[in-house]
Design a protein around this motif. Structure first.
Motif, short mmCIF file in Angstrom:
data_model
loop_
_atom_site.label_atom_id
_atom_site.label_comp_id
_atom_site.label_asym_id
_atom_site.label_seq_id
_atom_site.Cartn_x
_atom_site.Cartn_y
_atom_site.Cartn_z
N MET A 142 13.74 -4.15 -8.40
CA MET A 142 13.02 -4.90 -7.37
C MET A 142 11.51 -4.80 -7.62
O MET A 142 11.00 -3.72 -7.86
N GLU A 143 10.84 -5.92 -7.56
CA GLU A 143 9.40 -5.97 -7.77
C GLU A 143 8.69 -6.13 -6.42
O GLU A 143 8.98 -7.05 -5.66
N VAL A 144 7.76 -5.21 -6.14
CA VAL A 144 7.02 -5.25 -4.89
C VAL A 144 5.54 -5.23 -5.20
O VAL A 144 5.07 -4.37 -5.97
N ALA A 145 4.79 -6.17 -4.65
CA ALA A 145 3.33 -6.18 -4.77
C ALA A 145 2.73 -5.59 -3.50
O ALA A 145 3.22 -5.87 -2.40
N VAL A 146 1.70 -4.78 -3.66
CA VAL A 146 1.04 -4.14 -2.52
C VAL A 146 -0.45 -4.38 -2.62
O VAL A 146 -1.09 -3.95 -3.60
N THR A 147 -1.05 -5.08 -1.65
CA THR A 147 -2.50 -5.22 -1.61
C THR A 147 -3.08 -4.02 -0.87
O THR A 147 -2.44 -3.43 -0.01
N GLY A 148 -4.33 -3.66 -1.20
CA GLY A 148 -4.91 -2.47 -0.58
C GLY A 148 -4.17 -1.22 -0.97
O GLY A 148 -4.05 -0.26 -0.20
N ALA A 149 -3.69 -1.18 -2.21
CA ALA A 149 -2.76 -0.13 -2.65
C ALA A 149 -3.43 1.22 -2.88
O ALA A 149 -2.74 2.21 -3.09
N THR A 150 -4.76 1.27 -2.83
CA THR A 150 -5.44 2.53 -3.10
C THR A 150 -6.05 3.15 -1.84
O THR A 150 -6.76 4.15 -1.93
N GLY A 151 -5.78 2.58 -0.67
CA GLY A 151 -6.36 3.09 0.57
C GLY A 151 -5.47 4.10 1.27
O GLY A 151 -4.48 4.59 0.71
N ASN A 152 -5.84 4.40 2.50
CA ASN A 152 -5.11 5.38 3.30
C ASN A 152 -3.62 5.08 3.35
O ASN A 152 -2.79 5.90 2.95
N LEU A 153 -3.27 3.89 3.80
CA LEU A 153 -1.86 3.52 3.86
C LEU A 153 -1.30 3.15 2.49
O LEU A 153 -0.14 3.41 2.20
N GLY A 154 -2.13 2.53 1.65
CA GLY A 154 -1.64 2.08 0.37
C GLY A 154 -1.05 3.18 -0.48
O GLY A 154 0.02 3.02 -1.08
N SER A 208 0.27 5.99 0.49
CA SER A 208 1.55 6.45 1.06
C SER A 208 2.65 5.41 0.88
O SER A 208 3.81 5.76 0.64
N VAL A 209 2.30 4.14 1.00
CA VAL A 209 3.30 3.08 0.82
C VAL A 209 3.79 3.04 -0.62
O VAL A 209 5.00 2.94 -0.88
N VAL A 210 2.86 3.11 -1.57
CA VAL A 210 3.25 3.10 -2.98
C VAL A 210 4.17 4.28 -3.28
O VAL A 210 5.21 4.15 -3.95
N THR A 211 3.81 5.45 -2.78
CA THR A 211 4.64 6.64 -3.01
C THR A 211 6.02 6.48 -2.41
O THR A 211 7.03 6.84 -3.03
N ALA A 212 6.10 5.94 -1.19
CA ALA A 212 7.40 5.77 -0.53
C ALA A 212 8.27 4.77 -1.28
O ALA A 212 9.48 4.99 -1.48
N LEU A 213 7.68 3.65 -1.70
CA LEU A 213 8.47 2.61 -2.37
C LEU A 213 9.00 3.07 -3.72
O LEU A 213 10.13 2.74 -4.09
N THR A 214 8.19 3.82 -4.46
CA THR A 214 8.60 4.18 -5.81
C THR A 214 9.54 5.39 -5.85
O THR A 214 9.94 5.82 -6.93
N ARG A 215 9.90 5.91 -4.70
CA ARG A 215 10.93 6.96 -4.68
C ARG A 215 12.31 6.38 -4.96
O ARG A 215 13.24 7.09 -5.30
N ASP A 216 12.46 5.06 -4.77
CA ASP A 216 13.75 4.42 -4.98
C ASP A 216 13.89 3.99 -6.44
O ASP A 216 12.97 3.39 -7.02
N ASP A 217 15.04 4.26 -7.02
CA ASP A 217 15.32 3.80 -8.38
C ASP A 217 15.32 2.28 -8.42
O ASP A 217 15.78 1.61 -7.49
#
Length: 360
Positions: free
Chosen positions: A1-13, A15-24
């Motif tokens: 699955m491909e997910v794009a995240v804007t603002g990926a380096t901020g406070n929420l970004g 944590s969101v990137v870390t949460a999403l990439t825990r899934d295979d």
């Protein structure tokens, strides 16, 4: 699955990137103004402006888009924040539709809600915010835009998450720059340092840890979510709770006095937050997060008090994160960076529109 995240380096970004990439099987394309040295597994970063006409090229092939990018500053130039947040948000939504993205998760805010101090509200509460506050005005406008956008793009699943105030250790210095500025002594924010704490009368708010919001975003991306969801802990932080957190005696001051004091500091360029942001804070309702718990199975790991205490302690420590918006820089005390952060390179201590691109 491909997910794009804007603002990926901020406070929420982060944590969101870390949460999403825990899934295979999940790959994240992080979109930010500046490419970070931070490189979590399953993630690649591109440097791009969300207002750029070429944004859709970075979204092609994405199954989902998570939109987090937001500029809090310059507060003295609301035309600039409107351009980034509203025009940039609209451009991002339209680029996602043009690229054929099927799922859009937009992280809005409790700040989008209309006045409702003392009330606990669900997702059907009006989202007209306080129009005199730039932050609320911009959040509310994007909510109205999405109302029409959903009708024009029935093929897209649109989810709106509305979290309360979001804290974590890594974002402490960033939030200090955004809301307090360089003149507030960070050491006084450590619990136990203040003897007396002045609190505006009627102040009540909720806090949530960034990792818990990241978990909610992950559930929204993968699950059957559709529509709006409040994301908040159950505990409400009021004057008494703040007294316990700061280990200080609380003195209540009229809201008008708090607004006047902050407004004076803002006009003198001593603090970056203005009096209308205080007015918005004092007018906000508290959130009923029953829907996200029932439908998506979300449960926060951290209490609101724990999230706020973590951020305050980190702010006093001079802590920061591994991305340009979250780097602590150098405070006015001249204290050098912690070694593990100075090796990564630090951004400027002062706020700038670029350094503020991220979720609070």
């Amino acid at each position: 699955m491909e997910v794009a995240v804007t603002g990926a380096t901020g406070n929420l970004g982060t944590s969101v990137v870390t949460a999403l990439t825990r899934d295979d099987g999940v790959h994240v394309t992080g979109i930010a103004r500046r490419r970070p040295s931070w490189s979590p597994p399953g993630t690649s970063f591109v440097a791009a402006d969300i207002r750029s006409p070429g944004l859709s090229t970075h979204l092609r092939g994405a199954d989902a888009l998570v939109h987090l990018a937001w500029a809090f500053q310059p507060t003295h130039d609301p035309v600039t924040t409107w351009d980034v947040n509203v025009r940039g948000g609209i451009a991002t939504f339209e680029a996602a539709a043009a690229a054929g993205v099927r799922t859009l998760v937009y992280v809005s805010s409790v700040g989008a809600y209309s006045s409702g101090a003392g009330q606990r509200v669900s997702e059907d509460w009006p989202t007209h915010s306080l129009p005199t506050a730039a932050y609320g005005r911009e959040k509310s406008y994007l909510e109205r835009f999405l109302d029409g956008f959903e009708l024009r793009h029935p093929e897209m699943r649109v989810v709106r998450l509305r979290p309360c105030f979001v804290f974590q250790r890594a974002a402490a210095s960033s939030q200090g720059r955004i809301f307090a500025g360089p003149w507030v002594p960070r050491s006084l924010l450590r619990p136990g340092r203040l003897r007396v704490l002045a609190v505006p009368a009627g102040l009540r708010f909720q806090a949530v840890h960034a990792d818990d919001v990241g978990a909610a975003v992950r559930l929204a991306v993968h699950g059957p979510a559709n529509g709006a969801y409040n994301v908040a802990t159950d505990d409400v932080i009021d004057a008494a709770a703040l007294g316990e957190i700061f280990q200080a005696r609380v003195v209540s001051v009229p809201g008008s006095v708090a607004k006047t004091a902050v407004g004076a500091g803002w006009r003198l360029h001593l603090v970056p937050a203005d009096d209308q942001l205080v007015a918005l804070l004092l007018s906000l309702p508290t959130l009923d997060s029953g829907r996200v718990r029932r439908e998506l199975g979300w449960q926060p790991v951290h209490s609101g008090r724990a999230a706020l205490t973590e951020m305050l302690t980190a702010l006093a420590d001079g802590a920061g994160g591994p991305t340009p918006p979250l780097h602590p820089g150098r405070f006015r005390t001249g204290r050098p960076l912690p070694a593990e952060l100075s090796r990564r390179g630090a951004g400027r201590a002062g706020p700038s529109p670029a350094s503020s691109w991220g979720r609070y």
